[in-house]
Design a protein around this motif. Structure first.
Motif, PDB file in Angstrom:
ATOM      1  N   ILE A 134      20.482  11.982  -3.826  1.00 34.30           N
ATOM      2  CA  ILE A 134      19.161  12.492  -3.427  1.00 34.30           C
ATOM      3  C   ILE A 134      18.560  11.632  -2.314  1.00 34.30           C
ATOM      4  O   ILE A 134      17.345  11.600  -2.149  1.00 34.30           O
ATOM      5  N   MET A 135      19.428  10.941  -1.572  1.00 34.53           N
ATOM      6  CA  MET A 135      18.960  10.010  -0.553  1.00 34.53           C
ATOM      7  C   MET A 135      18.085  10.692   0.488  1.00 34.53           C
ATOM      8  O   MET A 135      17.108  10.105   0.984  1.00 34.53           O
ATOM      9  N   GLU A 136      18.405  11.934   0.833  1.00 37.99           N
ATOM     10  CA  GLU A 136      17.632  12.649   1.851  1.00 37.99           C
ATOM     11  C   GLU A 136      16.273  13.103   1.331  1.00 37.99           C
ATOM     12  O   GLU A 136      15.403  13.472   2.115  1.00 37.99           O
ATOM     13  N   MET A 137      16.094  13.072   0.013  1.00 35.59           N
ATOM     14  CA  MET A 137      14.838  13.561  -0.557  1.00 35.59           C
ATOM     15  C   MET A 137      13.913  12.447  -1.015  1.00 35.59           C
ATOM     16  O   MET A 137      12.786  12.714  -1.428  1.00 35.59           O
ATOM     17  N   THR A 138      14.365  11.215  -0.964  1.00 28.26           N
ATOM     18  CA  THR A 138      13.515  10.111  -1.391  1.00 28.26           C
ATOM     19  C   THR A 138      13.213   9.207  -0.218  1.00 28.26           C
ATOM     20  O   THR A 138      14.068   8.968   0.630  1.00 28.26           O
ATOM     21  N   ASP A 139      11.986   8.746  -0.164  1.00 33.07           N
ATOM     22  CA  ASP A 139      11.568   7.888   0.940  1.00 33.07           C
ATOM     23  C   ASP A 139      11.699   6.410   0.589  1.00 33.07           C
ATOM     24  O   ASP A 139      11.660   5.556   1.468  1.00 33.07           O
ATOM     25  N   PHE A 140      11.845   6.105  -0.701  1.00 30.69           N
ATOM     26  CA  PHE A 140      11.962   4.721  -1.156  1.00 30.69           C
ATOM     27  C   PHE A 140      13.199   4.611  -2.048  1.00 30.69           C
ATOM     28  O   PHE A 140      13.083   4.683  -3.274  1.00 30.69           O
ATOM     29  N   PRO A 141      14.380   4.435  -1.478  1.00 36.10           N
ATOM     30  CA  PRO A 141      15.618   4.517  -2.258  1.00 36.10           C
ATOM     31  C   PRO A 141      15.758   3.452  -3.340  1.00 36.10           C
ATOM     32  O   PRO A 141      16.263   3.737  -4.426  1.00 36.10           O
ATOM     33  N   VAL A 142      15.325   2.220  -3.076  1.00 30.98           N
ATOM     34  CA  VAL A 142      15.480   1.160  -4.073  1.00 30.98           C
ATOM     35  C   VAL A 142      14.537   1.402  -5.250  1.00 30.98           C
ATOM     36  O   VAL A 142      14.915   1.218  -6.417  1.00 30.98           O
ATOM     37  N   TRP A 200       0.833  -1.211   0.000  1.00 25.75           N
ATOM     38  CA  TRP A 200       0.000   0.000   0.000  1.00 25.75           C
ATOM     39  C   TRP A 200       0.865   1.259   0.000  1.00 25.75           C
ATOM     40  O   TRP A 200       0.602   2.199  -0.747  1.00 25.75           O
ATOM     41  N   GLN A 201       1.897   1.280   0.848  1.00 21.82           N
ATOM     42  CA  GLN A 201       2.720   2.485   0.969  1.00 21.82           C
ATOM     43  C   GLN A 201       3.601   2.708  -0.244  1.00 21.82           C
ATOM     44  O   GLN A 201       3.755   3.831  -0.718  1.00 21.82           O
ATOM     45  N   THR A 202       4.188   1.652  -0.779  1.00 20.85           N
ATOM     46  CA  THR A 202       5.078   1.797  -1.926  1.00 20.85           C
ATOM     47  C   THR A 202       4.313   2.185  -3.183  1.00 20.85           C
ATOM     48  O   THR A 202       4.869   2.815  -4.089  1.00 20.85           O
ATOM     49  N   SER A 203       3.031   1.855  -3.247  1.00 19.86           N
ATOM     50  CA  SER A 203       2.227   2.218  -4.418  1.00 19.86           C
ATOM     51  C   SER A 203       2.113   3.724  -4.579  1.00 19.86           C
ATOM     52  O   SER A 203       1.775   4.215  -5.652  1.00 19.86           O
ATOM     53  N   GLN A 204       2.436   4.483  -3.522  1.00 20.33           N
ATOM     54  CA  GLN A 204       2.396   5.945  -3.608  1.00 20.33           C
ATOM     55  C   GLN A 204       3.414   6.483  -4.602  1.00 20.33           C
ATOM     56  O   GLN A 204       3.184   7.489  -5.261  1.00 20.33           O
ATOM     57  N   VAL A 205       4.576   5.816  -4.691  1.00 23.93           N
ATOM     58  CA  VAL A 205       5.594   6.284  -5.629  1.00 23.93           C
ATOM     59  C   VAL A 205       5.575   5.510  -6.935  1.00 23.93           C
ATOM     60  O   VAL A 205       6.014   6.019  -7.975  1.00 23.93           O
ATOM     61  N   ILE A 206       5.114   4.265  -6.908  1.00 27.91           N
ATOM     62  CA  ILE A 206       4.967   3.508  -8.154  1.00 27.91           C
ATOM     63  C   ILE A 206       3.709   3.947  -8.877  1.00 27.91           C
ATOM     64  O   ILE A 206       3.600   3.859 -10.098  1.00 27.91           O
ATOM     65  N   TYR A 207       2.755   4.426  -8.102  1.00 24.70           N
ATOM     66  CA  TYR A 207       1.488   4.968  -8.587  1.00 24.70           C
ATOM     67  C   TYR A 207       0.555   3.912  -9.144  1.00 24.70           C
ATOM     68  O   TYR A 207       0.532   3.599 -10.334  1.00 24.70           O
ATOM     69  N   ILE A 208      -0.201   3.353  -8.244  1.00 20.32           N
ATOM     70  CA  ILE A 208      -1.334   2.502  -8.598  1.00 20.32           C
ATOM     71  C   ILE A 208      -2.575   3.368  -8.339  1.00 20.32           C
ATOM     72  O   ILE A 208      -2.984   3.544  -7.197  1.00 20.32           O
ATOM     73  N   PRO A 209      -3.169   3.965  -9.385  1.00 23.42           N
ATOM     74  CA  PRO A 209      -4.141   5.044  -9.231  1.00 23.42           C
ATOM     75  C   PRO A 209      -5.271   4.771  -8.245  1.00 23.42           C
ATOM     76  O   PRO A 209      -5.490   5.533  -7.324  1.00 23.42           O
ATOM     77  N   TYR A 210      -6.027   3.697  -8.447  1.00 21.02           N
ATOM     78  CA  TYR A 210      -7.213   3.517  -7.618  1.00 21.02           C
ATOM     79  C   TYR A 210      -6.846   3.279  -6.163  1.00 21.02           C
ATOM     80  O   TYR A 210      -7.525   3.738  -5.257  1.00 21.02           O
ATOM     81  N   GLU A 211      -5.724   2.582  -5.961  1.00 19.75           N
ATOM     82  CA  GLU A 211      -5.319   2.315  -4.583  1.00 19.75           C
ATOM     83  C   GLU A 211      -4.945   3.600  -3.870  1.00 19.75           C
ATOM     84  O   GLU A 211      -5.236   3.789  -2.697  1.00 19.75           O
ATOM     85  N   ASN A 212      -4.295   4.531  -4.579  1.00 20.62           N
ATOM     86  CA  ASN A 212      -3.877   5.779  -3.955  1.00 20.62           C
ATOM     87  C   ASN A 212      -5.033   6.736  -3.740  1.00 20.62           C
ATOM     88  O   ASN A 212      -5.089   7.443  -2.737  1.00 20.62           O
ATOM     89  N   GLU A 213      -5.968   6.769  -4.685  1.00 23.38           N
ATOM     90  CA  GLU A 213      -7.040   7.762  -4.625  1.00 23.38           C
ATOM     91  C   GLU A 213      -8.312   7.224  -3.996  1.00 23.38           C
ATOM     92  O   GLU A 213      -9.204   7.970  -3.639  1.00 23.38           O
ATOM     93  N   GLY A 214      -8.427   5.910  -3.854  1.00 25.29           N
ATOM     94  CA  GLY A 214      -9.655   5.322  -3.347  1.00 25.29           C
ATOM     95  C   GLY A 214      -9.715   5.158  -1.851  1.00 25.29           C
ATOM     96  O   GLY A 214     -10.672   4.588  -1.335  1.00 25.29           O
ATOM     97  N   GLY A 215      -8.661   5.624  -1.134  1.00 25.93           N
ATOM     98  CA  GLY A 215      -8.671   5.515   0.319  1.00 25.93           C
ATOM     99  C   GLY A 215      -8.717   4.068   0.775  1.00 25.93           C
ATOM    100  O   GLY A 215      -8.120   3.186   0.174  1.00 25.93           O
TER     101      GLY A 215
END
Length: 334
Positions: free
Chosen positions: A224-232, A88-103
């Motif tokens: 940019i390690m300090e600016m990214t929350d998901f380094p891998v 659920w959390q990693t989908s925020q940066v990979i962007y799975i639309p419905y999961e991110n916007e559907g609460g």
């Protein structure tokens, strides 16, 4: 004995566990450093040492009692919930639309779709899943290798600095992300005489995987390690091994496959274990397990850094579980 119908090879066990470990490294949050690599190496070393009693137990054909199996089951449900939460959390940066916007409904829908695939996989049994895991692991290894080779050729080696920070904090962090140790402890009994080779292959593979993921993240995303929350994830998105094709599309496919397989491994293992604990519980074991996992994901979200949950996981998964096997593992296989 029931285990004989589910016998798996050393390579199949390593593949199932490493697919889960790779998914966890994809989802790792917060900065990584050379100290992270040392913490991961130490975690693998400690786990391999703690696995010796489990190898001895498996080689002698001793199986744990119901109390130990119930502890295993609880750990598997908890770890399965953590995997759902990571996805659920990693989908925020990979962007799975419905999961991110559907609460919450978006999370439930995506989790339901994963659960359906897991139910299909579980219906085929452990042996079928183990064979499929070998193929998934091979594809994932090619993807990770492509990103790693590109990082070593075009990356910034100056970002790999001498270890700094707290070793114990990184060791605890890496240990808390080692939930596959429970699946390993349960499935090891299904490898029979191959248990020693299975253990060596798994821990060697985990050590290599840890080093490759951390070093690739540092070489590509170190600036940019300090600016990214998901380094891998960021490193995979920035890596471009082919001149006309970015690797992020391939990474998204591998991420999706690994997300499903990682949950499926915990589900199939836990459902099989539930049948060992309660032989009369023959129907809907996988469904029951998945419901518990999703509930666990909502109750205990995946934490970014070491926390009380990480400490509990470190103690429970790395020390209490092997101890429980030693104490309760008195009954011989028939």
């Amino acid at each position: 004995m029931n285990e004989n119908r589910h016998r798996i090879s050393a390579g199949q066990l390593a593949a199932m566990l490493l697919v889960t470990d790779a998914f966890v490294f994809f989802c790792i949050r917060g900065s990584v450093s050379s100290m992270t690599a040392l913490g991961a190496a130490a975690a693998v070393l400690v786990q391999s040492i703690l696995s010796v009693p489990l190898i001895v137990i498996s080689k002698r054909g001793i199986i744990p009692g119901k109390a130990a199996d119930m502890l295993y089951f609880a750990c598997l449900v908890f770890w399965g919930g953590q995997l759902f939460s990571m996805q659920w959390q990693t989908s925020q940066v990979i962007y799975i639309p419905y999961e991110n916007e559907g609460g919450i409904w978006g999370k439930l829908l995506i989790s339901g779709m994963i659960a359906l695939v897991c139910l299909y996989i579980s219906s085929a049994g452990i042996k079928a899943m183990s064979r499929a895991a070998v193929i998934a692991a091979a594809v994932g290894a090619l993807c990770i290798a492509a990103a790693a080779v590109t990082a070593m050729k075009n990356g910034h080696w100056e970002y790999i600095e001498p270890p700094e920070g707290s070793f114990m904090a990184e060791f605890s962090r890496m240990t808390s992300l080692s939930g596959s140790i429970v699946s390993y402890a349960v499935l090891l009994r299904l490898t029979g005489a191959d248990c020693k080779r299975a253990s060596a292959g798994y821990f060697a593979g985990r050590g290599v995987l840890s080093a490759v993921c951390v070093i690739t993240a540092l070489l590509v995303a170190g600036g940019i390690m300090e600016m990214t929350d998901f380094p891998v994830v960021t490193a995979s998105q920035l890596s471009q091994p082919f001149p006309v094709q970015r690797i992020d599309a391939l990474f998204v496919m591998v991420f999706a496959v690994f997300a499903v397989f990682s949950v499926a491994v915990q589900t199939v293992t836990a459902a099989w274990l539930l049948g060992e604990i309660f032989p009369k519980f023959t129907k809907f074991r996988s469904s029951f397990t998945l419901v518990l996992m999703i509930a666990s994901a909502f109750a205990v979200p995946y934490m970014r850094h070491g926390s009380v949950y990480s400490l509990i996981a470190a103690v429970l998964l790395e020390f209490a579980v092997p101890a429980a096997v030693m104490i309760k593992g008195r009954r011989k296989n028939d």
